[in-house]
Design an enzyme around this catalytic site. Structure first.
Site, PDB file in Angstrom:
ATOM      1  N   HIS A   1      21.512  64.401  54.619  1.00  0.00           N
ATOM      2  CA  HIS A   1      20.288  64.075  55.353  1.00  0.00           C
ATOM      3  C   HIS A   1      20.065  65.078  56.471  1.00  0.00           C
ATOM      4  O   HIS A   1      20.987  65.746  56.921  1.00  0.00           O
ATOM      5  CB  HIS A   1      20.383  62.673  55.957  1.00  0.00           C
ATOM      6  CG  HIS A   1      21.422  62.588  57.042  1.00  0.00           C
ATOM      7  ND1 HIS A   1      22.783  62.483  56.779  1.00  0.00           N
ATOM      8  CD2 HIS A   1      21.301  62.618  58.396  1.00  0.00           C
ATOM      9  CE1 HIS A   1      23.441  62.451  57.929  1.00  0.00           C
ATOM     10  NE2 HIS A   1      22.580  62.528  58.918  1.00  0.00           N
TER      11      HIS A   1
ATOM     12  N   HIS B   1      23.031  67.678  56.349  1.00  0.00           N
ATOM     13  CA  HIS B   1      24.461  67.545  56.584  1.00  0.00           C
ATOM     14  C   HIS B   1      24.924  66.206  56.021  1.00  0.00           C
ATOM     15  O   HIS B   1      24.108  65.357  55.641  1.00  0.00           O
ATOM     16  CB  HIS B   1      24.812  67.688  58.076  1.00  0.00           C
ATOM     17  CG  HIS B   1      24.040  66.801  58.979  1.00  0.00           C
ATOM     18  ND1 HIS B   1      22.682  66.989  59.271  1.00  0.00           N
ATOM     19  CD2 HIS B   1      24.404  65.695  59.670  1.00  0.00           C
ATOM     20  CE1 HIS B   1      22.286  66.059  60.103  1.00  0.00           C
ATOM     21  NE2 HIS B   1      23.288  65.259  60.360  1.00  0.00           N
TER      22      HIS B   1
ATOM     23  N   ASP C   1      18.676  64.945  60.368  1.00  0.00           N
ATOM     24  CA  ASP C   1      18.416  63.893  61.354  1.00  0.00           C
ATOM     25  C   ASP C   1      16.931  63.878  61.668  1.00  0.00           C
ATOM     26  O   ASP C   1      16.372  64.907  62.066  1.00  0.00           O
ATOM     27  CB  ASP C   1      19.238  64.143  62.625  1.00  0.00           C
ATOM     28  CG  ASP C   1      20.718  63.925  62.389  1.00  0.00           C
ATOM     29  OD1 ASP C   1      21.535  64.436  63.180  1.00  0.00           O
ATOM     30  OD2 ASP C   1      21.059  63.270  61.380  1.00  0.00           O
TER      31      ASP C   1
ATOM     32  N   ARG D   1      38.394  57.689  59.413  1.00  0.00           N
ATOM     33  CA  ARG D   1      37.758  58.722  60.250  1.00  0.00           C
ATOM     34  C   ARG D   1      36.691  58.060  61.089  1.00  0.00           C
ATOM     35  O   ARG D   1      36.036  57.112  60.654  1.00  0.00           O
ATOM     36  CB  ARG D   1      37.144  59.820  59.383  1.00  0.00           C
ATOM     37  CG  ARG D   1      36.413  60.885  60.195  1.00  0.00           C
ATOM     38  CD  ARG D   1      35.911  62.047  59.343  1.00  0.00           C
ATOM     39  NE  ARG D   1      35.137  62.953  60.190  1.00  0.00           N
ATOM     40  CZ  ARG D   1      33.804  62.962  60.248  1.00  0.00           C
ATOM     41  NH1 ARG D   1      33.108  62.113  59.489  1.00  0.00           N
ATOM     42  NH2 ARG D   1      33.164  63.789  61.048  1.00  0.00           N
TER      43      ARG D   1
HETATM   44  C1  LIG Z   1      17.629  56.902  63.253  1.00  0.00           C
HETATM   45  C2  LIG Z   1      18.616  56.996  62.364  1.00  0.00           C
HETATM   46  C3  LIG Z   1      18.599  56.433  60.991  1.00  0.00           C
HETATM   47  C4  LIG Z   1      19.935  56.953  60.405  1.00  0.00           C
HETATM   48  C5  LIG Z   1      20.791  57.049  61.640  1.00  0.00           C
HETATM   49  C6  LIG Z   1      19.865  57.727  62.626  1.00  0.00           C
HETATM   50  C7  LIG Z   1      19.650  59.205  62.231  1.00  0.00           C
HETATM   51  C8  LIG Z   1      20.057  59.503  60.788  1.00  0.00           C
HETATM   52  C9  LIG Z   1      19.729  58.365  59.804  1.00  0.00           C
HETATM   53  C10 LIG Z   1      20.629  58.361  58.561  1.00  0.00           C
HETATM   54  C11 LIG Z   1      22.096  58.665  58.961  1.00  0.00           C
HETATM   55  C12 LIG Z   1      20.188  59.352  57.478  1.00  0.00           C
HETATM   56  C13 LIG Z   1      20.969  59.108  56.176  1.00  0.00           C
HETATM   57  C14 LIG Z   1      20.801  57.670  55.670  1.00  0.00           C
HETATM   58  C15 LIG Z   1      21.166  56.597  56.733  1.00  0.00           C
HETATM   59  C16 LIG Z   1      20.745  55.224  56.166  1.00  0.00           C
HETATM   60  C17 LIG Z   1      22.704  56.511  56.909  1.00  0.00           C
HETATM   61  O1  LIG Z   1      23.457  56.960  56.019  1.00  0.00           O
HETATM   62  O2  LIG Z   1      23.187  55.962  57.941  1.00  0.00           O
HETATM   63  C18 LIG Z   1      20.393  56.937  58.028  1.00  0.00           C
HETATM   64  C19 LIG Z   1      20.566  56.080  59.288  1.00  0.00           C
HETATM   65  C20 LIG Z   1      19.927  54.691  59.140  1.00  0.00           C
HETATM   66  O3  LIG Z   1      18.777  54.607  58.649  1.00  0.00           O
HETATM   67  O4  LIG Z   1      20.610  53.706  59.483  1.00  0.00           O
HETATM   68  O1  LIG Z   2      30.225  61.322  60.779  1.00  0.00           O
HETATM   69  C1  LIG Z   2      29.785  62.487  60.727  1.00  0.00           C
HETATM   70  O2  LIG Z   2      30.491  63.490  60.859  1.00  0.00           O
HETATM   71  C2  LIG Z   2      28.273  62.699  60.503  1.00  0.00           C
HETATM   72  C3  LIG Z   2      27.488  61.431  60.756  1.00  0.00           C
HETATM   73  C4  LIG Z   2      25.996  61.669  60.623  1.00  0.00           C
HETATM   74  O3  LIG Z   2      25.519  62.684  60.141  1.00  0.00           O
HETATM   75  C5  LIG Z   2      25.082  60.587  61.083  1.00  0.00           C
HETATM   76  O4  LIG Z   2      25.573  59.516  61.535  1.00  0.00           O
HETATM   77  O5  LIG Z   2      23.839  60.845  60.994  1.00  0.00           O
END
Ligand SMILES: C=C1C[C@]23C[C@H]1CC[C@H]2[C@]1(C)CCC[C@@](C)(C(=O)O)[C@H]1[C@@H]3C(=O)O
Ligand SMILES: O=C(O)CCC(=O)C(=O)O
Length: 336
Positions: free
Chosen positions: A248, A304, A250, A314
């Site tokens: 994703h 990333h 950010d 972790r």
């Molecule tokens: C505002 C946010 C939504 C998420 C956490 C923060 C910024 C990144 C987003 C996220 C990490 C992008 C990948 C999918 C996600 C669902 C996750 O894996 O946590 C996303 C987060 C979220 O929507 O909870």
């Molecule tokens: O845990 C990590 O190293 C990355 C986490 C991340 O990308 C996120 O929480 O959006």
């Protein structure tokens, strides 16, 4: 309002396409059980083209010493902004050390993550994130997505810099977790305040690096309405089949991430995944989509992800800087 920030995010970020809207899947991610399972549920198995690859190269990111900048040294400030400019034009990631964040606060932030995530599932579910909400405890987002589930538990909450006397984080966690975990709320209240202060300092360096007024972005984010995310990645018996956090960018403005000493962060640069090795003395900082827009595309917001391993849990703490909800995101005139 951070919720506005997140709801805008929902339209921008790269969520798995099958976000569940109403029915709750019965799959429950209980890390205390699943970490021993040799056969991981199919919902956690990612497609072949997204599975983690072994032995990825290290990403060369600048390690920027903020000591001179924070003490007002003009030469050190210019040098730091130059390193930031180079990194943000390439991939948007850099490391900062001598950042001014108290070492004991950082140690407590990690200690209280263990205290929370090692609780029995029923106790963590007192802060359960509800469908349609963005704050609270989530275990791999079961009930939210039905495939490509991330191998992680998260605890997310809002932080607002608008009202200095507000103890929004402390009050939220006290309300959800009760008085016996009241120190949890105090630690993360202090941690979010430290992250907000560090973010505004980095915003000054970003402004200098872009050749706009030094105070421009600091003032834009002064009353930020941000999101704090605690990531806990349990060990996985099949770490080559799943991901801790999927690929994703950010959707927010700036992310300040603190990794523990277990590696796992990867960045997609030049069509290849690269690792960023853990450095407990440093924060990993990256530009998000919103700041890429504010820079009028001069700076990059990069894909990333986080991979997991079979033997160690972790942890990472991610502070996502967001402007107040009603702020219009337009580049400063100098970059127009
Ligand atoms: C505002 C946010 C939504 C998420 C956490 C923060 C910024 C990144 C987003 C996220 C990490 C992008 C990948 C999918 C996600 C669902 C996750 O894996 O946590 C996303 C987060 C979220 O929507 O909870
Ligand atoms: O845990 C990590 O190293 C990355 C986490 C991340 O990308 C996120 O929480 O959006």
């Amino acid at each position: 309002m951070a919720i506005d920030c997140i709801s805008n995010i929902a339209s921008m970020t790269h969520y798995p396409k099958d976000e569940k809207k109403d029915e709750q899947k019965k799959l429950v991610f209980d890390a205390s059980v699943l970490k021993f399972e040799s056969q991981i549920p199919k919902e956690f198995i990612w497609p072949d083209d997204e599975k983690p690859s072994a032995n990825v190269p290290e990403l060369q990111v600048p390690l920027i010493d903020l000591g001179g900048f924070l003490s007002g040294d003009p030469v050190a400030t210019m040098e730091a902004s130059r390193f930031i400019s180079e990194a943000c034009q390439q991939h948007g990631f850099f490391l900062v050390v001598n950042h001014g964040v108290d070492a004991k606060l950082l140690a407590d932030a990690h200690k209280y993550m263990d205290n929370f995530f090692l609780l029995p599932l029923r106790q963590k579910q007192r802060a359960q994130r509800k469908v349609g909400e963005h704050c609270g405890y989530a275990s791999s987002f079961t009930g939210r997505f039905s495939t490509k589930l991330p191998w992680k538990e998260t605890l997310s909450f809002r932080y607002s810099a608008e009202n200095n006397s507000s103890k929004m984080v402390e009050d939220y966690l006290l309300n959800k977790m009760g008085n016996e975990l009241r120190l949890l709320g105090r630690v993360y209240q202090d941690y979010c305040e430290a992250m907000s202060k560090l973010s505004l300092g980095i915003m000054e360096l970003l402004a200098i690096s872009l050749g706009v007024g030094r105070a421009h972005f600091r003032e834009f984010f002064d009353k930020n309405d941000s999101i704090m995310r605690l990531n806990y990645y349990p060990p996985c018996q099949k770490p080559d089949l799943t991901l801790g956090t999927g690929p994703h960018c950010d959707p927010t403005s700036l992310t300040i991430l603190h990794q523990d000493r277990v590696g796992g962060l990867q960045v997609f640069v030049d069509n290849e995944w690269h690792s960023i090795s853990p450095n407990f003395e440093a924060f990993v900082v990256n530009i998000g989509d919103t700041f890429m827009a504010l820079s009028n595309g001069r700076y990059k917001s990069c894909l990333h992800r986080a991979v997991v391993n079979s033997h160690k849990p972790r942890k990472s703490l991610a502070f996502f800087l967001c402007p107040e909800g009603d702020k219009v995101v337009t580049p400063p005139a100098e970059l127009g």
